[in-house]
Design a protein around this motif. Sequence first.
Motif, short mmCIF file in Angstrom:
data_model
loop_
_atom_site.label_atom_id
_atom_site.label_comp_id
_atom_site.label_asym_id
_atom_site.label_seq_id
_atom_site.Cartn_x
_atom_site.Cartn_y
_atom_site.Cartn_z
N ALA A 264 19.29 -27.70 78.45
CA ALA A 264 18.33 -26.59 78.58
C ALA A 264 18.85 -25.50 79.50
O ALA A 264 18.20 -25.12 80.49
CB ALA A 264 16.99 -27.12 79.08
N CYS A 265 20.02 -24.92 79.19
CA CYS A 265 20.59 -23.94 80.11
C CYS A 265 19.79 -22.64 80.14
O CYS A 265 19.69 -21.99 81.18
CB CYS A 265 22.05 -23.68 79.80
SG CYS A 265 22.40 -22.83 78.26
N ILE A 266 19.17 -22.24 79.02
CA ILE A 266 18.36 -21.02 79.04
C ILE A 266 17.04 -21.26 79.77
O ILE A 266 16.60 -20.42 80.56
CB ILE A 266 18.12 -20.51 77.61
CG1 ILE A 266 19.43 -20.02 76.99
CG2 ILE A 266 17.08 -19.40 77.60
CD1 ILE A 266 20.01 -18.77 77.60
N VAL A 267 16.41 -22.40 79.53
CA VAL A 267 15.15 -22.71 80.23
C VAL A 267 15.39 -22.80 81.73
O VAL A 267 14.60 -22.26 82.54
CB VAL A 267 14.53 -24.00 79.68
CG1 VAL A 267 13.37 -24.46 80.56
CG2 VAL A 267 14.04 -23.79 78.25
N GLU A 268 16.46 -23.47 82.14
CA GLU A 268 16.74 -23.58 83.58
C GLU A 268 17.10 -22.22 84.17
O GLU A 268 16.77 -21.93 85.33
CB GLU A 268 17.86 -24.59 83.81
CG GLU A 268 17.47 -26.03 83.52
CD GLU A 268 16.32 -26.52 84.39
OE1 GLU A 268 16.12 -25.99 85.50
OE2 GLU A 268 15.62 -27.46 83.96
N PRO A 275 21.22 -16.58 85.87
CA PRO A 275 22.03 -17.51 85.09
C PRO A 275 22.48 -18.71 85.93
O PRO A 275 23.00 -18.55 87.03
CB PRO A 275 23.23 -16.67 84.66
CG PRO A 275 22.73 -15.26 84.70
CD PRO A 275 21.77 -15.21 85.86
N VAL A 276 22.26 -19.90 85.38
CA VAL A 276 22.69 -21.12 86.06
C VAL A 276 23.42 -22.02 85.06
O VAL A 276 23.12 -22.01 83.86
CB VAL A 276 21.51 -21.90 86.68
CG1 VAL A 276 20.83 -21.09 87.77
CG2 VAL A 276 20.49 -22.31 85.61
N THR A 277 24.38 -22.79 85.58
CA THR A 277 25.07 -23.80 84.77
C THR A 277 24.46 -25.15 85.08
O THR A 277 24.32 -25.52 86.25
CB THR A 277 26.57 -23.81 85.08
OG1 THR A 277 27.14 -22.56 84.68
CG2 THR A 277 27.28 -24.93 84.32
N ILE A 278 24.08 -25.88 84.05
CA ILE A 278 23.49 -27.19 84.25
C ILE A 278 24.56 -28.26 84.09
O ILE A 278 25.61 -28.03 83.49
CB ILE A 278 22.33 -27.45 83.27
CG1 ILE A 278 22.82 -27.40 81.82
CG2 ILE A 278 21.21 -26.43 83.50
CD1 ILE A 278 21.76 -27.79 80.81
N ALA A 279 24.30 -29.42 84.65
CA ALA A 279 25.26 -30.52 84.56
C ALA A 279 25.34 -31.02 83.13
O ALA A 279 24.35 -31.03 82.39
CB ALA A 279 24.83 -31.65 85.49
N HIS A 280 26.55 -31.43 82.74
CA HIS A 280 26.74 -32.01 81.41
C HIS A 280 26.27 -33.45 81.46
O HIS A 280 26.83 -34.28 82.18
CB HIS A 280 28.20 -31.94 81.00
CG HIS A 280 28.47 -32.51 79.64
ND1 HIS A 280 27.98 -31.94 78.49
CD2 HIS A 280 29.17 -33.62 79.26
CE1 HIS A 280 28.37 -32.65 77.44
NE2 HIS A 280 29.10 -33.68 77.89
N GLY A 281 25.21 -33.76 80.72
CA GLY A 281 24.63 -35.10 80.76
C GLY A 281 24.74 -35.82 79.44
O GLY A 281 25.72 -35.69 78.71
#
Length: 399
Positions: A264-268, A275-281
Amino acid sequence: MFLLNNHPEYRQPLDPADAETLGVAAANKVERFLSFRENHAETPLVALPRLAAEIGVSAIHVKDEAYRLGLGSFKALGGAYAVIRLLLEEAGESLGRAVDVSELYSAEVRPVACSMTFACATDGNHGRSVAQGAQLVGAKAAIFVHAGVSKERVAAIARFGAEIIGVDGSYDDSVRESSRVAEANGWTVVSDTSWPGYERIPGLVMQGYVALVRESLRQMPEPPTHVFIQSGVGGIAAAVAGHLAVELGARRPTFTVVDPARAACIVETARAGRPVTIAHGEPTVMAMLECNTPSLLAWRILARAADAFMTVDEDDAISAMRQLADPVADDPAIVAGESGGVGLAGLLKAASDPEMRAALRIDGHSRIFLVNTEGATDPGKYEEIVGASPAAIATKTRM
């Protein structure tokens, strides 16, 4: 997760450059370019009146991109269009004059095409479009695929003569590697995501997507009141939201961006306001949307033109695929891949939740617009999930 847009720039006009990229004149240019494609035809807009009645809305229309240019997804509109635009610009510099798309296969342009290599990273569909575009014009393509791209999707890219370069890690890792290798080799990167200093080419890719919005507005009896569009890095959502904002102005529909909960990179980004980068899970079944870093260009548009952001779970996406394959009563069936029905998954989730429904003002007068962004681009995976082959569902649609 469900968020209303509270960004300071929400409802502000688009940046002038973005409005130009996604505006009416740009859409006219895209449609002219498409007229030179041998297998171009408008994709169908499918009405689902029985499902609309069941969830208490006036209408549901699905733009079915499973038929687009023989590639099975909306991505066919973006990568190949950008390749053609960039080739004509390079030819213009070489020849010292403007070069029109009508000259694409001319003796003057072909040598320029042969000298060019177009590169990109892909989850599957964008790479097919870039590879197809390169093959069409006589250029080379180098497509970077990460470990999560299925063998079927890799094979579909390779059929267009592209060099396939494997990358360990995630989609974001393949984006970085494609940029590094392309720079070292003098190749042209045609990415569908943007980063600082790299926006124009992703803008051309998004510009190509505007064609599906333009067609849909012509095909619908009335403009939609609500739109639910799935998002990976944000490109398709921003293209649709941006064009509707330019075309319809104050009459634009309520626009909801739908992300996989596991990517959910756009929601986060919306939650953080930047703009934020989320962890690859854990991987998501919505493979074409498995992205961890948003496109800066897409976010700039969505910050102004999106009204809400939400996530859907794995079961939601699977349920939407099955719903489209086995529709209510006499609604037509639609073959939607793992990511194709995510907009519908968002609608069904929002319509069944009283708080979300109220926040989005969904009622019996609402006219919903969705995009089936891909057909069964991995037929084996599709049959595993749906329980029937894409051909069987397509046959049912024609009956």
